[in-house]
Motif scaffolding. Structure first.
Motif, PDB file in Angstrom:
ATOM      1  N   GLU A   1       0.794  -1.223  -0.085  1.00  0.00           N
ATOM      2  CA  GLU A   1       0.100   0.038  -0.043  1.00  0.00           C
ATOM      3  C   GLU A   1       0.876   1.327   0.038  1.00  0.00           C
ATOM      4  OE1 GLU A   1      -0.555  -2.458   2.355  1.00  0.00           O
ATOM      5  OE2 GLU A   1      -2.372  -3.259   1.644  1.00  0.00           O
ATOM      6  N   VAL A   2       1.892   1.120   0.690  1.00  0.00           N
ATOM      7  CA  VAL A   2       2.847   2.427   0.880  1.00  0.00           C
ATOM      8  C   VAL A   2       3.604   2.728  -0.312  1.00  0.00           C
ATOM      9  CG1 VAL A   2       4.762   3.165   1.974  1.00  0.00           C
ATOM     10  CG2 VAL A   2       3.016   2.387   3.362  1.00  0.00           C
ATOM     11  N   LEU A   3       4.350   1.492  -0.799  1.00  0.00           N
ATOM     12  CA  LEU A   3       5.215   1.546  -1.893  1.00  0.00           C
ATOM     13  C   LEU A   3       4.313   1.841  -3.051  1.00  0.00           C
ATOM     14  CD1 LEU A   3       7.698  -1.462  -0.761  1.00  0.00           C
ATOM     15  CD2 LEU A   3       8.067   0.970  -0.446  1.00  0.00           C
ATOM     16  N   ASP A   4       3.214   1.225  -3.457  1.00  0.00           N
ATOM     17  CA  ASP A   4       2.344   1.400  -4.525  1.00  0.00           C
ATOM     18  C   ASP A   4       1.793   2.628  -4.648  1.00  0.00           C
ATOM     19  OD1 ASP A   4       2.922  -1.039  -5.351  1.00  0.00           O
ATOM     20  OD2 ASP A   4       0.689  -1.899  -4.972  1.00  0.00           O
ATOM     21  N   HIS A   5       1.613   3.373  -3.437  1.00  0.00           N
ATOM     22  CA  HIS A   5       0.840   4.960  -3.352  1.00  0.00           C
ATOM     23  C   HIS A   5       1.999   5.550  -3.835  1.00  0.00           C
ATOM     24  CE1 HIS A   5      -1.528   8.140  -2.056  1.00  0.00           C
ATOM     25  NE2 HIS A   5      -0.290   8.720  -1.569  1.00  0.00           N
ATOM     26  N   CYS A   6       3.029   5.677  -3.172  1.00  0.00           N
ATOM     27  CA  CYS A   6       4.319   6.425  -3.610  1.00  0.00           C
ATOM     28  C   CYS A   6       4.835   6.237  -5.161  1.00  0.00           C
ATOM     29  CB  CYS A   6       5.707   6.182  -2.807  1.00  0.00           C
ATOM     30  SG  CYS A   6       5.568   6.618  -1.180  1.00  0.00           S
ATOM     31  N   ARG A   7       4.748   5.351  -5.647  1.00  0.00           N
ATOM     32  CA  ARG A   7       4.850   4.799  -7.184  1.00  0.00           C
ATOM     33  C   ARG A   7       3.888   5.185  -8.084  1.00  0.00           C
ATOM     34  NH1 ARG A   7       8.481   0.130  -5.062  1.00  0.00           N
ATOM     35  NH2 ARG A   7      10.721   1.336  -4.694  1.00  0.00           N
ATOM     36  N   GLY A   8       2.659   5.554  -7.766  1.00  0.00           N
ATOM     37  CA  GLY A   8       1.538   5.679  -8.470  1.00  0.00           C
ATOM     38  C   GLY A   8       1.323   6.806  -9.312  1.00  0.00           C
ATOM     39  N   ASP A   9       0.461   6.819 -10.271  1.00  0.00           N
ATOM     40  CA  ASP A   9       0.309   8.152 -11.096  1.00  0.00           C
ATOM     41  C   ASP A   9      -0.655   8.944 -10.578  1.00  0.00           C
ATOM     42  OD1 ASP A   9       1.890   6.849 -12.946  1.00  0.00           O
ATOM     43  OD2 ASP A   9       0.185   5.969 -13.948  1.00  0.00           O
ATOM     44  N   GLU A  10      -1.465   8.808  -9.684  1.00  0.00           N
ATOM     45  CA  GLU A  10      -2.198   9.945  -8.905  1.00  0.00           C
ATOM     46  C   GLU A  10      -1.482  11.114  -8.434  1.00  0.00           C
ATOM     47  OE1 GLU A  10      -3.823   9.455  -4.869  1.00  0.00           O
ATOM     48  OE2 GLU A  10      -3.485   7.222  -5.777  1.00  0.00           O
ATOM     49  N   PRO A  11      -2.090  12.190  -8.629  1.00  0.00           N
ATOM     50  CA  PRO A  11      -1.494  13.380  -7.920  1.00  0.00           C
ATOM     51  C   PRO A  11      -1.292  13.467  -6.467  1.00  0.00           C
ATOM     52  CG  PRO A  11      -3.533  13.933  -8.878  1.00  0.00           C
ATOM     53  CD  PRO A  11      -3.252  12.589  -9.191  1.00  0.00           C
ATOM     54  N   HIS A  12      -0.176  14.027  -6.037  1.00  0.00           N
ATOM     55  CA  HIS A  12       0.021  14.143  -4.554  1.00  0.00           C
ATOM     56  C   HIS A  12      -0.230  15.412  -4.174  1.00  0.00           C
ATOM     57  CE1 HIS A  12       1.308   9.763  -4.359  1.00  0.00           C
ATOM     58  NE2 HIS A  12       2.075  10.213  -5.570  1.00  0.00           N
ATOM     59  N   VAL A  13      -0.425  15.511  -2.997  1.00  0.00           N
ATOM     60  CA  VAL A  13      -0.844  16.985  -2.371  1.00  0.00           C
ATOM     61  C   VAL A  13      -0.257  16.900  -0.767  1.00  0.00           C
ATOM     62  CG1 VAL A  13      -2.729  17.462  -3.892  1.00  0.00           C
ATOM     63  CG2 VAL A  13      -3.018  16.394  -1.515  1.00  0.00           C
ATOM     64  N   ARG A  14      -0.022  18.117  -0.297  1.00  0.00           N
ATOM     65  CA  ARG A  14       0.030  18.165   1.241  1.00  0.00           C
ATOM     66  C   ARG A  14      -1.019  17.674   1.899  1.00  0.00           C
ATOM     67  NH1 ARG A  14       1.876  23.725   4.363  1.00  0.00           N
ATOM     68  NH2 ARG A  14       3.940  23.226   3.695  1.00  0.00           N
ATOM     69  N   GLY A  15      -0.493  16.942   2.691  1.00  0.00           N
ATOM     70  CA  GLY A  15      -1.485  15.966   3.565  1.00  0.00           C
ATOM     71  C   GLY A  15      -1.652  14.604   2.883  1.00  0.00           C
ATOM     72  N   CYS A  16      -0.594  14.318   2.064  1.00  0.00           N
ATOM     73  CA  CYS A  16      -0.418  12.640   1.792  1.00  0.00           C
ATOM     74  C   CYS A  16      -0.203  11.973   2.853  1.00  0.00           C
ATOM     75  CB  CYS A  16       0.525  12.884   0.549  1.00  0.00           C
ATOM     76  SG  CYS A  16       1.072  11.163   0.130  1.00  0.00           S
ATOM     77  N   TRP A  17      -1.065  10.994   2.921  1.00  0.00           N
ATOM     78  CA  TRP A  17      -0.948  10.070   4.002  1.00  0.00           C
ATOM     79  C   TRP A  17       0.513   9.429   4.134  1.00  0.00           C
ATOM     80  CZ3 TRP A  17      -0.373   4.735   3.721  1.00  0.00           C
ATOM     81  CH2 TRP A  17      -0.626   4.173   2.414  1.00  0.00           C
ATOM     82  N   VAL A  18       1.192   9.178   3.117  1.00  0.00           N
ATOM     83  CA  VAL A  18       2.500   8.373   3.283  1.00  0.00           C
ATOM     84  C   VAL A  18       3.156   9.581   3.883  1.00  0.00           C
ATOM     85  CG1 VAL A  18       4.332   7.607   2.281  1.00  0.00           C
ATOM     86  CG2 VAL A  18       2.135   6.500   1.586  1.00  0.00           C
ATOM     87  N   VAL A  19       3.439  10.761   3.348  1.00  0.00           N
ATOM     88  CA  VAL A  19       4.206  11.801   3.782  1.00  0.00           C
ATOM     89  C   VAL A  19       3.843  12.160   5.221  1.00  0.00           C
ATOM     90  CG1 VAL A  19       4.911  14.030   3.427  1.00  0.00           C
ATOM     91  CG2 VAL A  19       4.696  12.573   1.423  1.00  0.00           C
ATOM     92  N   ASP A  20       2.600  12.227   5.570  1.00  0.00           N
ATOM     93  CA  ASP A  20       2.427  12.328   6.967  1.00  0.00           C
ATOM     94  C   ASP A  20       2.925  11.273   7.903  1.00  0.00           C
ATOM     95  OD1 ASP A  20       1.386  14.919   6.236  1.00  0.00           O
ATOM     96  OD2 ASP A  20      -0.912  14.164   6.602  1.00  0.00           O
ATOM     97  N   LEU A  21       2.920   9.868   7.324  1.00  0.00           N
ATOM     98  CA  LEU A  21       3.278   8.780   8.101  1.00  0.00           C
ATOM     99  C   LEU A  21       4.784   8.752   8.321  1.00  0.00           C
ATOM    100  CD1 LEU A  21       1.178   5.761   6.939  1.00  0.00           C
ATOM    101  CD2 LEU A  21       1.414   6.791   9.046  1.00  0.00           C
ATOM    102  N   VAL A  22       5.651   9.344   7.293  1.00  0.00           N
ATOM    103  CA  VAL A  22       6.964   9.287   7.615  1.00  0.00           C
ATOM    104  C   VAL A  22       7.248  10.569   8.371  1.00  0.00           C
ATOM    105  CG1 VAL A  22       8.767   9.860   6.222  1.00  0.00           C
ATOM    106  CG2 VAL A  22       7.446   8.526   5.158  1.00  0.00           C
ATOM    107  N   LEU A  23       6.636  11.713   8.379  1.00  0.00           N
ATOM    108  CA  LEU A  23       6.924  12.836   9.270  1.00  0.00           C
ATOM    109  C   LEU A  23       6.274  12.618  10.588  1.00  0.00           C
ATOM    110  CD1 LEU A  23       6.065  15.729   6.871  1.00  0.00           C
ATOM    111  CD2 LEU A  23       8.465  14.735   7.547  1.00  0.00           C
ATOM    112  N   GLY A  24       5.534  11.532  10.912  1.00  0.00           N
ATOM    113  CA  GLY A  24       5.008  11.414  12.209  1.00  0.00           C
ATOM    114  C   GLY A  24       3.718  12.297  12.457  1.00  0.00           C
ATOM    115  N   LYS A  25       3.027  12.618  11.405  1.00  0.00           N
ATOM    116  CA  LYS A  25       1.726  13.148  11.495  1.00  0.00           C
ATOM    117  C   LYS A  25       0.483  12.297  11.627  1.00  0.00           C
ATOM    118  CE  LYS A  25       3.894  17.304   9.298  1.00  0.00           C
ATOM    119  NZ  LYS A  25       3.699  18.686  10.087  1.00  0.00           N
ATOM    120  N   GLY A  26       0.794  11.160  10.925  1.00  0.00           N
ATOM    121  CA  GLY A  26      -0.297  10.430  10.968  1.00  0.00           C
ATOM    122  C   GLY A  26      -0.556   9.410  11.969  1.00  0.00           C
TER     123      GLY A  26
END
Length: 80
Positions: free
Chosen positions: A55-80
């Motif tokens: 789920e994490v790896l596919d989301h990062c490599r997916g074609d969909e646009p990413h925005v601030r609040g991206c759940w993976v970025v938030d998890l990495v930063l400890g915000k999720g």
């Protein structure tokens, strides 16, 4: 909206050991600049740290646009 919320029916367990200096630096840079072009590189960094979550790896490599609040970025930063 999957970028912000992910899949509510498939919660992801995120290991703190995946928060390497490289992953944190990439996530911070994307969060602050709002330029998410490095998401595939973040996937590589997480995978190098031992992340085996499709789920994490596919989301990062997916074609969909990413925005601030991206759940993976938030998890990495400890915000999720």
């Amino acid at each position: 909206m999957d970028c912000i919320f992910g899949n509510p029916f498939r919660p992801v367990t995120f290991s703190p050991s995946w928060r390497t200096d490289t992953a944190l630096a990439l996530a911070r840079q994307m969060y602050e600049s709002r330029d998410f072009g490095a998401m595939p590189i973040l996937a590589d960094a997480l995978q190098d740290a031992g992340c085996d979550s499709p789920e994490v790896l596919d989301h990062c490599r997916g074609d969909e646009p990413h925005v601030r609040g991206c759940w993976v970025v938030d998890l990495v930063l400890g915000k999720g």
